[in-house]
Design a protein around this motif. Sequence first.
Motif, short mmCIF file in Angstrom:
data_model
loop_
_atom_site.label_atom_id
_atom_site.label_comp_id
_atom_site.label_asym_id
_atom_site.label_seq_id
_atom_site.Cartn_x
_atom_site.Cartn_y
_atom_site.Cartn_z
N LEU A 722 12.92 15.06 -43.37
CA LEU A 722 12.26 16.16 -42.68
C LEU A 722 13.14 17.40 -42.63
O LEU A 722 12.69 18.53 -42.87
N GLU A 723 14.42 17.22 -42.34
CA GLU A 723 15.31 18.36 -42.13
C GLU A 723 15.79 18.98 -43.43
O GLU A 723 15.92 20.20 -43.53
N ASN A 724 16.07 18.16 -44.44
CA ASN A 724 16.75 18.67 -45.63
C ASN A 724 15.87 18.80 -46.86
O ASN A 724 16.26 19.46 -47.83
N ILE A 725 14.70 18.21 -46.84
CA ILE A 725 13.81 18.28 -48.00
C ILE A 725 12.51 19.00 -47.66
O ILE A 725 12.03 19.84 -48.43
N LEU A 726 11.96 18.70 -46.49
CA LEU A 726 10.68 19.30 -46.10
C LEU A 726 10.83 20.49 -45.16
O LEU A 726 9.86 21.21 -44.90
N GLY A 727 12.03 20.72 -44.65
CA GLY A 727 12.24 21.89 -43.79
C GLY A 727 11.50 21.82 -42.48
O GLY A 727 11.07 22.86 -41.95
N SER A 728 11.35 20.63 -41.93
CA SER A 728 10.64 20.46 -40.66
C SER A 728 11.54 19.69 -39.71
O SER A 728 11.34 18.49 -39.45
N PRO A 729 12.58 20.33 -39.18
CA PRO A 729 13.56 19.62 -38.35
C PRO A 729 12.95 19.00 -37.11
O PRO A 729 11.97 19.50 -36.57
N PHE A 826 9.29 22.19 -50.13
CA PHE A 826 10.69 21.94 -50.50
C PHE A 826 11.39 23.25 -50.88
O PHE A 826 12.54 23.48 -50.49
N SER A 827 10.70 24.08 -51.64
CA SER A 827 11.32 25.33 -52.10
C SER A 827 11.71 26.20 -50.92
O SER A 827 12.81 26.80 -50.90
N LYS A 828 10.84 26.28 -49.92
CA LYS A 828 11.16 27.07 -48.73
C LYS A 828 12.35 26.45 -47.99
O LYS A 828 13.27 27.16 -47.55
N GLU A 847 12.77 37.20 -41.19
CA GLU A 847 13.51 36.82 -42.39
C GLU A 847 12.89 35.59 -43.04
O GLU A 847 12.83 35.49 -44.28
N VAL A 848 12.45 34.64 -42.23
CA VAL A 848 11.78 33.47 -42.79
C VAL A 848 10.52 33.88 -43.53
O VAL A 848 10.21 33.35 -44.61
N LYS A 849 9.80 34.85 -42.99
CA LYS A 849 8.60 35.33 -43.67
C LYS A 849 8.95 35.97 -45.01
O LYS A 849 8.23 35.81 -46.00
N GLU A 850 10.08 36.69 -45.05
CA GLU A 850 10.50 37.26 -46.34
C GLU A 850 10.83 36.15 -47.32
O GLU A 850 10.46 36.22 -48.51
N ILE A 851 11.53 35.12 -46.85
CA ILE A 851 11.89 33.99 -47.72
C ILE A 851 10.63 33.31 -48.23
O ILE A 851 10.54 32.95 -49.41
N GLU A 852 9.65 33.11 -47.36
CA GLU A 852 8.38 32.50 -47.78
C GLU A 852 7.72 33.32 -48.90
O GLU A 852 7.18 32.77 -49.85
N GLY A 853 7.79 34.64 -48.78
CA GLY A 853 7.22 35.50 -49.80
C GLY A 853 7.95 35.37 -51.13
O GLY A 853 7.31 35.36 -52.20
N ILE A 854 9.27 35.26 -51.07
CA ILE A 854 10.06 35.10 -52.30
C ILE A 854 9.71 33.77 -52.97
O ILE A 854 9.54 33.69 -54.20
N VAL A 855 9.60 32.71 -52.17
CA VAL A 855 9.25 31.39 -52.70
C VAL A 855 7.87 31.43 -53.33
O VAL A 855 7.65 30.90 -54.43
N LYS A 856 6.92 32.06 -52.65
CA LYS A 856 5.56 32.12 -53.17
C LYS A 856 5.50 32.84 -54.51
O LYS A 856 4.87 32.37 -55.46
#
Length: 881
Positions: A722-729, A826-828, A847-856
């Motif tokens: 959850l924490e390191n692969i799916l990003g859902s700590p 996973f990419s996020k 910043e997370v929203k910017e990262i999500e946009g880059i991943v997308k």
Amino acid sequence: MKSKNPLSLLIATLATVSLTANDGSLISDTHYELLNSYCLNCHDEEEMEGDVNLDRDSIDWSKKEERSLWLDALSMLQEGLMPPEEEKDEDQPSEAERAALIDWLDASLTENTSFGGTLARRLSKAEYQNTIRNRFDLPKYKVPLGFPEDSTRHGFNNTGDGLILSPTLLESYFNIANQVAETLFPVEKASPESSIRVVGPNDMVANYAAAAIYDNALRFASSGTEIMRSCSWPKRMMINSSGVYKITVSASSFLPRSRNLMKEGPMLLELRARDLGVGERARVNRFRLLETISVSSETPMEVSFEAELYEGETILFHWNNSPLSYGGRQNGDFGSHVRKRFENDKRVLAAWQKVILDNSHDAKEDTLFNYGDLRGISGWERFKKAKQDKNLDMSHATMDSAQTEELIALFAHQGNVLGEAFVYDYFEKGPALDLHGFSVEGPLRLVDGPKDKAIKDRQQRLFGVRNRGQTKEKNASDILEKLLPKLFRRPVESHTIDAYLQIATEHWAKGHSYEDGLHLLVRSILMSPRFLYRKLDEGPTNDYDIATRLSYFLTQGPPDKMLVELAAAGKLSDSEILKEQSLRLLPKNAQSPLVQSFTSQWLDTKRLNSIMPDPKFDFTADDIDLAKREVEHFFAAMLKENRPMTDFIDPDFTFTTPRFADRIYKVKNEKNIDDKDSENEFQRITLRRDGRYGGLLGMSAVMTATANGVDTQPVLRGVWLLENILGSPVPEAPPNVPALTPDTQGAETPRDVLAAHTENSSCMKCHKKIDPLGFVLENFDPVGRWRDKWPDSERIIDASATLQDGSTVEDVIGLKRWMVTNIDLFSKCLAVKLMIYATGREPSYIEVKEIEGIVKTNLENNKGFQDLFVDLILSETFRAK
């Protein structure tokens, strides 16, 4: 205007709290009514379940704790965890109501969070060590044992809030500053008095039958190339001061013309300077030749000469032109030599046949076991006894017999061992060279040795050549103008240079030397907050800040000359230039500090250092190291080759040895299936996609790190996923929740035992999310081998699971398929982890929203990992303070 004291500036920076606008924003009636209907019955001031109180009329978005509170609320809403499932249907919001709350919180957090916010960030332990190595031309420097380890925050040990400055660390910095200054400007040694050291034969090393004591002399008989088999040196003599010494040697020849083995001319005794830091397997010609003495007299003769000897050296003695050589590369020549010896004396041949062939085995076998008791004097005494035997069998003592050919082959193959016995023939009958003793007088005068020259060369590279026509102050000022910007990683003001110059000037005024003043300057600079911290000045990031962040991110060291020059020209703000520099510095192999540091912390493979699997798994410390290397090589290849993000989960390759692949993964290396020499060669190996192994979820290192060496731990593996692969700590358990003590009576599998998590209401919320993912990986044992049954129960492993979105999977293959389909998760996760590691902070909401946009964008355009990596560097999040 008086400048701020650097330490005061540091304290002020550390105390700074970033504030956002719109303090005290009122909650609209619509949103308050939704909160009142679905949240406040558990999370008002009276109930405060989980210590959470959402009951208020307005929200002060300028407060970090308020933003954090409402970000958690938003996450719970988005994941459907709140209101809890056990609430009645009428207590659950409709889809429209849930969306309204989510949209409101999303918009509010986006508006009221900003880019940046890294706390004052000192150099981590690795960064500090690498900076000293780089800036002071000390490539092998290591911080002393006991240097404090860095604290881990958000999964990494280089974040601003984890890099605390403790009294113990300050003391370490102080000691290292002294140590580095001492290395650059060592205390001048007092001139030693000349003395005479006399060394006799018994004071010399005589290992591996290189020499032996005969007739009160050290006798040499062979002249191989390895010093341990052909040389000798004093047991207890090391030069402490580099200088010119007078060396007097007494030597003689022993039966020089016996058996006509010596060529015409004198015996040649070489004296070489041996650096005691070099091992005994080194080649003779590696060491500096001092003198070659011609020994032609059979009575002791003395020869004296002068030579330079340097600190840390001793004298090596080597008979250069002995007719006998054995061991190492000389084994083939040794076989030819003994053949000639046997041709001349058939009884010698018969005696060696008896001694050696009684222990005979295949000459091609690479083992010394059968001949260990024939080494040295033991083997020689057995030979002499056989030779003197009146009943010695001479029937095979011909050069064309099979026994003779086998014997010569053994001498050629086992020369390292048999030569140690054979050499005694020369000790006793010659030709040999006798060393009766030697003396060393001095130093007659001092000279610069390699260490002295290295120190002076380093001083010249770092500080330049002192101009004797200038004052000490002018010379030091010139040094500071060049040195301070390199160590502070940005330009420095003239008043800063003046302040440091004043430190040296006051020191000189007390009678100290010029070098002592530079010594003090280096110590003072290394204790400066501007050296220990990356950025202390106020205001947004500039090109120098970007150069520093980029360099420490990608290389774990300070910016190089090109980055500094681009920063000085203001060009790193240009995205194209920044992209070029990112690609230039990007890790190229698995040995990169970024690859090793990031993967070990992100994937928790750093835990492997403290895990030793149960012997029943046949998994050694070497296997653990190899498994860790697999991860590092895999990550490096993903980055260098710009492979698609899905290959992190389901690739068609891995890196390992064919033997490890067969033992652990049951994968045959079809390419070199019959090549036994390559089975332990670390290499790229092809895998089939959509299989059990391959990718992060099929690697031995990951499975070992998420177990304890004895049993698997589904909860640990589930949390890790959850924490390191799916990003859902997973949030920490509330303080009022007791340790789980389920009733395990009748439980036969881990799934039976852990069922208690979902029966206990206080545990249910998190463990319904954790446990299924942990069970998916249960087919992997504690070192990553596949298994079909749970140990001790013989029950077939049930690895099926229902995921958060309602999807069901049967095992890890199904999970990998689901993750490939949902690779954006996973990419996020990986992108956020990289950004934490790079910026030293958890990304803010915007910043997370910017990262999500880059991943997308990366996924929509079918780009690879390297593209994503570079786009993250070009982001506003990376460049923000």
